[in-house]
Motif scaffolding. Sequence first.
Motif, PDB file in Angstrom:
ATOM      1  N   LYS A 158       0.833  -1.203   0.000  1.00 50.09           N
ATOM      2  CA  LYS A 158       0.000   0.000   0.000  1.00 50.09           C
ATOM      3  C   LYS A 158       0.870   1.257   0.000  1.00 50.09           C
ATOM      4  CE  LYS A 158      -4.038   2.026   2.238  1.00 50.09           C
ATOM      5  NZ  LYS A 158      -4.821   2.011   0.991  1.00 50.09           N
ATOM      6  N   TYR A 159       2.000   1.184   0.705  1.00 52.52           N
ATOM      7  CA  TYR A 159       2.947   2.298   0.753  1.00 52.52           C
ATOM      8  C   TYR A 159       4.336   1.772   0.409  1.00 52.52           C
ATOM      9  CZ  TYR A 159      -0.818   4.504   3.357  1.00 52.52           C
ATOM     10  OH  TYR A 159      -2.041   4.996   3.737  1.00 52.52           O
ATOM     11  N   LEU A 160       5.053   2.530  -0.415  1.00 50.43           N
ATOM     12  CA  LEU A 160       6.378   2.104  -0.848  1.00 50.43           C
ATOM     13  C   LEU A 160       7.258   3.332  -1.013  1.00 50.43           C
ATOM     14  CD1 LEU A 160       8.100  -0.334  -1.767  1.00 50.43           C
ATOM     15  CD2 LEU A 160       7.272   0.072  -4.084  1.00 50.43           C
ATOM     16  N   PHE A 161       8.506   3.187  -0.558  1.00 49.97           N
ATOM     17  CA  PHE A 161       9.463   4.273  -0.692  1.00 49.97           C
ATOM     18  C   PHE A 161      10.587   3.815  -1.610  1.00 49.97           C
ATOM     19  CE2 PHE A 161       7.612   7.016   2.414  1.00 49.97           C
ATOM     20  CZ  PHE A 161       6.932   6.152   3.261  1.00 49.97           C
ATOM     21  N   PHE A 192       0.189   8.184  -6.770  1.00 52.52           N
ATOM     22  CA  PHE A 192      -0.740   7.139  -6.335  1.00 52.52           C
ATOM     23  C   PHE A 192      -0.983   6.239  -7.553  1.00 52.52           C
ATOM     24  CE2 PHE A 192      -3.616   5.077  -3.764  1.00 52.52           C
ATOM     25  CZ  PHE A 192      -4.966   5.253  -4.033  1.00 52.52           C
ATOM     26  N   TYR A 193      -0.698   4.937  -7.415  1.00 50.51           N
ATOM     27  CA  TYR A 193      -0.819   4.015  -8.535  1.00 50.51           C
ATOM     28  C   TYR A 193      -2.028   3.112  -8.343  1.00 50.51           C
ATOM     29  CZ  TYR A 193       3.734   5.577 -10.067  1.00 50.51           C
ATOM     30  OH  TYR A 193       4.776   6.359 -10.517  1.00 50.51           O
ATOM     31  N   GLU A 196      -7.196  -0.968  -4.294  1.00 47.40           N
ATOM     32  CA  GLU A 196      -7.152   0.113  -3.309  1.00 47.40           C
ATOM     33  C   GLU A 196      -6.003   1.086  -3.539  1.00 47.40           C
ATOM     34  OE1 GLU A 196      -9.518  -1.875   0.445  1.00 47.40           O
ATOM     35  OE2 GLU A 196      -7.360  -1.476   0.631  1.00 47.40           O
ATOM     36  N   GLY A 197      -5.113   0.760  -4.437  1.00 46.51           N
ATOM     37  CA  GLY A 197      -4.041   1.688  -4.780  1.00 46.51           C
ATOM     38  C   GLY A 197      -2.768   1.493  -3.988  1.00 46.51           C
ATOM     39  N   SER A 198      -1.676   1.971  -4.562  1.00 46.94           N
ATOM     40  CA  SER A 198      -0.362   1.944  -3.908  1.00 46.94           C
ATOM     41  C   SER A 198       0.242   3.335  -3.976  1.00 46.94           C
ATOM     42  CB  SER A 198       0.573   0.955  -4.615  1.00 46.94           C
ATOM     43  OG  SER A 198       0.137  -0.371  -4.470  1.00 46.94           O
ATOM     44  N   LEU A 209       5.302  -2.974  -8.229  1.00 47.61           N
ATOM     45  CA  LEU A 209       4.008  -2.954  -7.561  1.00 47.61           C
ATOM     46  C   LEU A 209       3.222  -4.178  -8.029  1.00 47.61           C
ATOM     47  CD1 LEU A 209       3.123   0.820  -8.058  1.00 47.61           C
ATOM     48  CD2 LEU A 209       4.417  -0.245  -6.212  1.00 47.61           C
ATOM     49  N   SER A 210       2.639  -4.861  -7.065  1.00 53.40           N
ATOM     50  CA  SER A 210       1.905  -6.087  -7.367  1.00 53.40           C
ATOM     51  C   SER A 210       0.424  -5.798  -7.545  1.00 53.40           C
ATOM     52  CB  SER A 210       2.099  -7.091  -6.230  1.00 53.40           C
ATOM     53  OG  SER A 210       1.230  -8.197  -6.363  1.00 53.40           O
ATOM     54  N   CYS A 211      -0.215  -6.515  -8.479  1.00 46.86           N
ATOM     55  CA  CYS A 211      -1.653  -6.433  -8.667  1.00 46.86           C
ATOM     56  C   CYS A 211      -2.176  -7.823  -9.007  1.00 46.86           C
ATOM     57  CB  CYS A 211      -2.010  -5.459  -9.781  1.00 46.86           C
ATOM     58  SG  CYS A 211      -3.789  -5.350 -10.074  1.00 46.86           S
ATOM     59  N   GLU A 212      -3.105  -8.306  -8.192  1.00 41.49           N
ATOM     60  CA  GLU A 212      -3.706  -9.622  -8.392  1.00 41.49           C
ATOM     61  C   GLU A 212      -5.228  -9.481  -8.357  1.00 41.49           C
ATOM     62  OE1 GLU A 212      -1.971 -12.670  -8.535  1.00 41.49           O
ATOM     63  OE2 GLU A 212      -0.013 -11.681  -8.409  1.00 41.49           O
ATOM     64  N   GLN A 213      -5.919 -10.170  -9.289  1.00 42.30           N
ATOM     65  CA  GLN A 213      -7.379 -10.128  -9.281  1.00 42.30           C
ATOM     66  C   GLN A 213      -7.945 -11.548  -9.374  1.00 42.30           C
ATOM     67  OE1 GLN A 213      -9.486 -10.817 -12.174  1.00 42.30           O
ATOM     68  NE2 GLN A 213      -7.974 -10.808 -13.845  1.00 42.30           N
TER      69      GLN A 213
END
Lengths: 115, 111
Positions: free
Chosen positions: A9-12, A88-89, A108-110, A21-25
């Motif tokens: 959710k948060y990344l620096f 915001f991705y 929900e976004g990253s 960034l991971s996305c799974e559906q």
Amino acid sequence: DGGITQSPKYLFRKEGQNVTLSCEQNLNHDAMYWYRQDPGQGLRLIYYSQIVNDFQKGDIAEGYSVSREKKESFPLTVTSAQKNPTAFYLCASSKQNLASGNTIYFGEGSWLTVV
Amino acid sequence: QKEVEQNSGPLSVPEGAIASLNCTYSDRGSQSFFWYRQYSGKSPELIMSIYSNGDKEDGRFTAQLNKASQYVSLLIRDSQPSDSATYLCAVPSGGYNKLIFGAGTRLAVHP
């Protein structure tokens, strides 16, 4: 529960570093998308994919890369070539053919911040 | 010309009033239109879709489509403070393989 899961959710990110960034559906959707949103701005399309092993560039693909090896997964890599990645991705998915009454649904976004 | 245009706002309305949000699009062949609501720091959620000219009602929300004039609007009746958010208009593009968003209109409903 069915849905779209983004992580983290948060990344620096440090200067010169690649991050993914991971996305799974689990909605059994064919199409997946990545959008970027800057503060106070609308959504801009980075990449999209209609089927496995195929994807197309959106409006702001430079400095980003994706893969679509599985129907359920569409990871986004923000490379060091992306000079201003703080944003915001949003990952999204849909059934194919948006003209047939289908629409896209978002994770929900990253939040990515360069430090 | 941008594919989808919205006034950025903010649009400020008193509680209980009707909020009217407008969107224009450039592709005359567009067949479907979507309104999303986005609360600050959250992802967009679909609230309305419309495909035919005229009005479509869903609770306090009414979407209006005028294809000849290439605009779509969203009316929110009996506005509540909880309606305060950014409203995004979206239209399919690129052979209906992707969704293009307007910049969004920020709505503020004050008590």
